[in-house]
Scaffold this motif. Sequence first.
Motif, PDB file in Angstrom:
ATOM      1  N   PRO A 145      -7.286 -11.661  -6.589  1.00  0.00           N
ATOM      2  CA  PRO A 145      -8.674 -10.937  -6.416  1.00  0.00           C
ATOM      3  C   PRO A 145      -9.315  -9.686  -6.941  1.00  0.00           C
ATOM      4  CG  PRO A 145      -8.499 -11.321  -4.356  1.00  0.00           C
ATOM      5  CD  PRO A 145      -6.767 -11.519  -5.275  1.00  0.00           C
ATOM      6  N   LEU A 146     -10.418  -9.893  -6.877  1.00  0.00           N
ATOM      7  CA  LEU A 146     -11.399  -8.260  -6.947  1.00  0.00           C
ATOM      8  C   LEU A 146     -10.747  -7.689  -5.831  1.00  0.00           C
ATOM      9  CD1 LEU A 146     -14.652  -9.060  -8.659  1.00  0.00           C
ATOM     10  CD2 LEU A 146     -12.686  -7.465  -9.904  1.00  0.00           C
ATOM     11  N   ARG A 147      -9.701  -6.644  -5.902  1.00  0.00           N
ATOM     12  CA  ARG A 147      -8.991  -5.345  -5.050  1.00  0.00           C
ATOM     13  C   ARG A 147      -9.556  -4.120  -5.039  1.00  0.00           C
ATOM     14  NH1 ARG A 147      -6.729  -8.824  -0.579  1.00  0.00           N
ATOM     15  NH2 ARG A 147      -5.555  -6.297  -0.169  1.00  0.00           N
ATOM     16  N   ARG A 148     -10.042  -3.230  -4.229  1.00  0.00           N
ATOM     17  CA  ARG A 148      -9.270  -2.098  -3.994  1.00  0.00           C
ATOM     18  C   ARG A 148      -8.652  -1.402  -3.299  1.00  0.00           C
ATOM     19  NH1 ARG A 148     -14.267   0.371  -0.697  1.00  0.00           N
ATOM     20  NH2 ARG A 148     -12.994  -0.773   1.105  1.00  0.00           N
ATOM     21  N   VAL A 149      -7.270  -1.008  -4.105  1.00  0.00           N
ATOM     22  CA  VAL A 149      -6.144  -0.020  -3.730  1.00  0.00           C
ATOM     23  C   VAL A 149      -5.892   1.656  -4.153  1.00  0.00           C
ATOM     24  CG1 VAL A 149      -3.751  -1.041  -4.910  1.00  0.00           C
ATOM     25  CG2 VAL A 149      -5.029  -2.766  -4.603  1.00  0.00           C
ATOM     26  N   ASP A 150      -5.137   1.648  -3.191  1.00  0.00           N
ATOM     27  CA  ASP A 150      -4.775   2.807  -3.489  1.00  0.00           C
ATOM     28  C   ASP A 150      -4.090   2.963  -4.216  1.00  0.00           C
ATOM     29  OD1 ASP A 150      -4.289   5.844  -2.569  1.00  0.00           O
ATOM     30  OD2 ASP A 150      -3.815   5.837  -0.958  1.00  0.00           O
ATOM     31  N   GLN A 151      -4.003   4.268  -5.154  1.00  0.00           N
ATOM     32  CA  GLN A 151      -3.017   4.664  -6.466  1.00  0.00           C
ATOM     33  C   GLN A 151      -1.615   4.857  -5.972  1.00  0.00           C
ATOM     34  OE1 GLN A 151      -4.067   7.912  -8.817  1.00  0.00           O
ATOM     35  NE2 GLN A 151      -4.712   8.811  -6.738  1.00  0.00           N
ATOM     36  N   ALA A 152      -1.729   5.347  -4.450  1.00  0.00           N
ATOM     37  CA  ALA A 152      -0.155   5.556  -4.682  1.00  0.00           C
ATOM     38  C   ALA A 152       0.119   4.053  -3.587  1.00  0.00           C
ATOM     39  CB  ALA A 152       0.504   6.491  -2.795  1.00  0.00           C
ATOM     40  N   TYR A 153      -0.132   2.793  -4.401  1.00  0.00           N
ATOM     41  CA  TYR A 153       0.775   2.454  -3.413  1.00  0.00           C
ATOM     42  C   TYR A 153       1.042   0.968  -4.563  1.00  0.00           C
ATOM     43  CZ  TYR A 153       0.326   3.601   1.498  1.00  0.00           C
ATOM     44  OH  TYR A 153       0.072   4.492   2.555  1.00  0.00           O
ATOM     45  N   VAL A 154       1.052   2.201  -6.155  1.00  0.00           N
ATOM     46  CA  VAL A 154       0.301   1.084  -7.582  1.00  0.00           C
ATOM     47  C   VAL A 154       2.229   1.663  -8.577  1.00  0.00           C
ATOM     48  CG1 VAL A 154      -1.377  -0.179  -7.063  1.00  0.00           C
ATOM     49  CG2 VAL A 154      -1.032   2.077  -8.436  1.00  0.00           C
ATOM     50  N   ILE A 155       2.390   0.726  -9.341  1.00  0.00           N
ATOM     51  CA  ILE A 155       3.667   1.126 -10.304  1.00  0.00           C
ATOM     52  C   ILE A 155       2.531   1.301 -11.630  1.00  0.00           C
ATOM     53  CG2 ILE A 155       5.757   1.228 -11.382  1.00  0.00           C
ATOM     54  CD1 ILE A 155       6.909   0.575  -9.008  1.00  0.00           C
ATOM     55  N   ALA A 156       2.476   2.121 -12.276  1.00  0.00           N
ATOM     56  CA  ALA A 156       1.894   2.300 -13.504  1.00  0.00           C
ATOM     57  C   ALA A 156       2.926   1.688 -14.284  1.00  0.00           C
ATOM     58  CB  ALA A 156       0.898   3.119 -13.633  1.00  0.00           C
ATOM     59  N   THR A 157       2.946   0.465 -15.468  1.00  0.00           N
ATOM     60  CA  THR A 157       3.219   0.850 -16.268  1.00  0.00           C
ATOM     61  C   THR A 157       3.038   1.167 -17.834  1.00  0.00           C
ATOM     62  OG1 THR A 157       2.106  -1.876 -16.421  1.00  0.00           O
ATOM     63  CG2 THR A 157       4.249  -1.858 -15.324  1.00  0.00           C
ATOM     64  N   LEU A 200       1.385  -4.097  -7.595  1.00  0.00           N
ATOM     65  CA  LEU A 200       1.321  -4.053  -6.737  1.00  0.00           C
ATOM     66  C   LEU A 200       2.189  -3.618  -5.495  1.00  0.00           C
ATOM     67  CD1 LEU A 200      -1.735  -6.362  -6.233  1.00  0.00           C
ATOM     68  CD2 LEU A 200      -2.322  -4.036  -6.983  1.00  0.00           C
ATOM     69  N   LEU A 201       2.510  -2.890  -4.605  1.00  0.00           N
ATOM     70  CA  LEU A 201       3.754  -2.475  -4.069  1.00  0.00           C
ATOM     71  C   LEU A 201       3.613  -2.625  -2.812  1.00  0.00           C
ATOM     72  CD1 LEU A 201       4.469   0.688  -5.133  1.00  0.00           C
ATOM     73  CD2 LEU A 201       5.612  -1.269  -5.701  1.00  0.00           C
ATOM     74  N   ALA A 202       1.689  -3.159  -1.630  1.00  0.00           N
ATOM     75  CA  ALA A 202       1.624  -3.148  -0.046  1.00  0.00           C
ATOM     76  C   ALA A 202       0.970  -3.988  -0.296  1.00  0.00           C
ATOM     77  CB  ALA A 202       1.192  -1.567   0.384  1.00  0.00           C
ATOM     78  N   GLY A 203       0.464  -5.063   0.914  1.00  0.00           N
ATOM     79  CA  GLY A 203      -0.482  -5.943   1.157  1.00  0.00           C
ATOM     80  C   GLY A 203      -0.100  -6.809   0.193  1.00  0.00           C
ATOM     81  N   ALA A 204      -1.249  -8.170   0.793  1.00  0.00           N
ATOM     82  CA  ALA A 204      -1.341  -9.749   0.925  1.00  0.00           C
ATOM     83  C   ALA A 204      -0.202 -10.320  -0.937  1.00  0.00           C
ATOM     84  CB  ALA A 204      -1.985 -10.364   0.871  1.00  0.00           C
ATOM     85  N   HIS A 205       0.000  -9.218  -1.717  1.00  0.00           N
ATOM     86  CA  HIS A 205       0.171  -9.690  -3.419  1.00  0.00           C
ATOM     87  C   HIS A 205       0.978  -8.639  -3.976  1.00  0.00           C
ATOM     88  CE1 HIS A 205      -3.172 -12.363  -3.276  1.00  0.00           C
ATOM     89  NE2 HIS A 205      -4.491 -11.327  -2.791  1.00  0.00           N
ATOM     90  N   ARG A 206       2.130  -7.471  -3.158  1.00  0.00           N
ATOM     91  CA  ARG A 206       2.366  -6.911  -3.102  1.00  0.00           C
ATOM     92  C   ARG A 206       3.612  -7.704  -4.243  1.00  0.00           C
ATOM     93  NH1 ARG A 206       3.220  -7.784   2.263  1.00  0.00           N
ATOM     94  NH2 ARG A 206       5.063  -8.906   2.827  1.00  0.00           N
ATOM     95  N   GLY A 207       4.299  -7.280  -5.352  1.00  0.00           N
ATOM     96  CA  GLY A 207       5.106  -7.544  -6.209  1.00  0.00           C
ATOM     97  C   GLY A 207       4.468  -8.393  -7.308  1.00  0.00           C
ATOM     98  N   LYS A 208       2.800  -8.570  -7.542  1.00  0.00           N
ATOM     99  CA  LYS A 208       2.602  -9.058  -7.914  1.00  0.00           C
ATOM    100  C   LYS A 208       1.679  -7.987  -9.637  1.00  0.00           C
ATOM    101  CE  LYS A 208       0.635 -13.102  -5.785  1.00  0.00           C
ATOM    102  NZ  LYS A 208       0.129 -14.031  -5.697  1.00  0.00           N
ATOM    103  N   ARG A 209       1.649  -8.361 -10.200  1.00  0.00           N
ATOM    104  CA  ARG A 209       1.081  -7.681 -11.318  1.00  0.00           C
ATOM    105  C   ARG A 209      -0.620  -8.252 -11.512  1.00  0.00           C
ATOM    106  NH1 ARG A 209       5.980  -9.075 -13.407  1.00  0.00           N
ATOM    107  NH2 ARG A 209       7.447  -7.136 -13.965  1.00  0.00           N
ATOM    108  N   ALA A 210      -1.241  -6.524 -12.080  1.00  0.00           N
ATOM    109  CA  ALA A 210      -2.959  -6.472 -11.656  1.00  0.00           C
ATOM    110  C   ALA A 210      -3.068  -5.848 -12.817  1.00  0.00           C
ATOM    111  CB  ALA A 210      -3.052  -6.012  -9.962  1.00  0.00           C
ATOM    112  N   ILE A 211      -4.447  -5.621 -12.689  1.00  0.00           N
ATOM    113  CA  ILE A 211      -5.203  -4.913 -14.242  1.00  0.00           C
ATOM    114  C   ILE A 211      -6.075  -4.052 -13.680  1.00  0.00           C
ATOM    115  CG2 ILE A 211      -6.496  -4.851 -16.709  1.00  0.00           C
ATOM    116  CD1 ILE A 211      -5.646  -7.813 -16.953  1.00  0.00           C
ATOM    117  N   CYS A 212      -5.495  -3.088 -13.887  1.00  0.00           N
ATOM    118  CA  CYS A 212      -7.281  -1.688 -13.662  1.00  0.00           C
ATOM    119  C   CYS A 212      -7.751  -1.980 -14.203  1.00  0.00           C
ATOM    120  CB  CYS A 212      -5.542  -0.216 -13.431  1.00  0.00           C
ATOM    121  SG  CYS A 212      -6.868   0.887 -12.594  1.00  0.00           S
ATOM    122  N   LEU A 213      -9.237  -1.677 -13.442  1.00  0.00           N
ATOM    123  CA  LEU A 213     -10.824  -2.255 -14.081  1.00  0.00           C
ATOM    124  C   LEU A 213     -10.896  -0.763 -13.984  1.00  0.00           C
ATOM    125  CD1 LEU A 213     -12.076  -5.028 -12.192  1.00  0.00           C
ATOM    126  CD2 LEU A 213     -10.414  -5.151 -14.326  1.00  0.00           C
TER     127      LEU A 213
END
Length: 231
Positions: free
Chosen positions: A131-143, A98-111
Amino acid sequence: PRSSVLLASDGLSLELNGLLNGRSGGDLVPLVERSLTVHRGSTDLKQWYQRRVRGKVPLQKAPRFYPTEDCKVPLKNRKTVKQTKLRSSITPGTVVILLAGAHRGKRAICLKQLPSGLLLVTGPYKINGVPLRRVDQAYVIATSTKVELPALPAIGDEIFKRKGKPTKNEKEMFVDSAGDSGYKISAEKIALQKEVDAAVVPAVKAVDMLQSYLRSRFTLTKGQYPHEMQF
């Protein structure tokens, strides 16, 4: 009227205006053809001739009376809502940063991808607090790390909609309600988060070192450039 303005420069303006306004009989098409041939009629007259004669479009007269107030007419929208195209590197089970928001810098699993086009991600919450969140794909780095997800409950965009604040009456306008202004998570969302964690956490623990990988934050130090990295 509009026809008088359009045909003011033509030599046949009086006769044409009479036909357009319905004050005299006769066929208008031959008269317009004569005006276009002899006097090189205006651009609006040419457009009218192309629509009326070549396009076989019936002539619509302007109404004699107009409403006193402007009536709002909805504009025609021919655009269709299409599903946002998802990047090929993002699939259900992909670990993203995650690159933006309150949890920026954390890793998460795309459901999955929601109907709105946003990504549905989770930490899971039991592992790293996302938690369960909605994120725009422009603000994530896919690993390249992926998790095999089990069957998950049906989740849509409606679970993220917040209820509007109730309007206050005259008596409640002067009552201090600062303590009640905070956002409270609904019991439905808490139960849904526990259900998702119960399904995703075992899949995470099945992969060696993945639990500690999700807990670690993504950081950059001097001399490290994201565009040169392979995630």
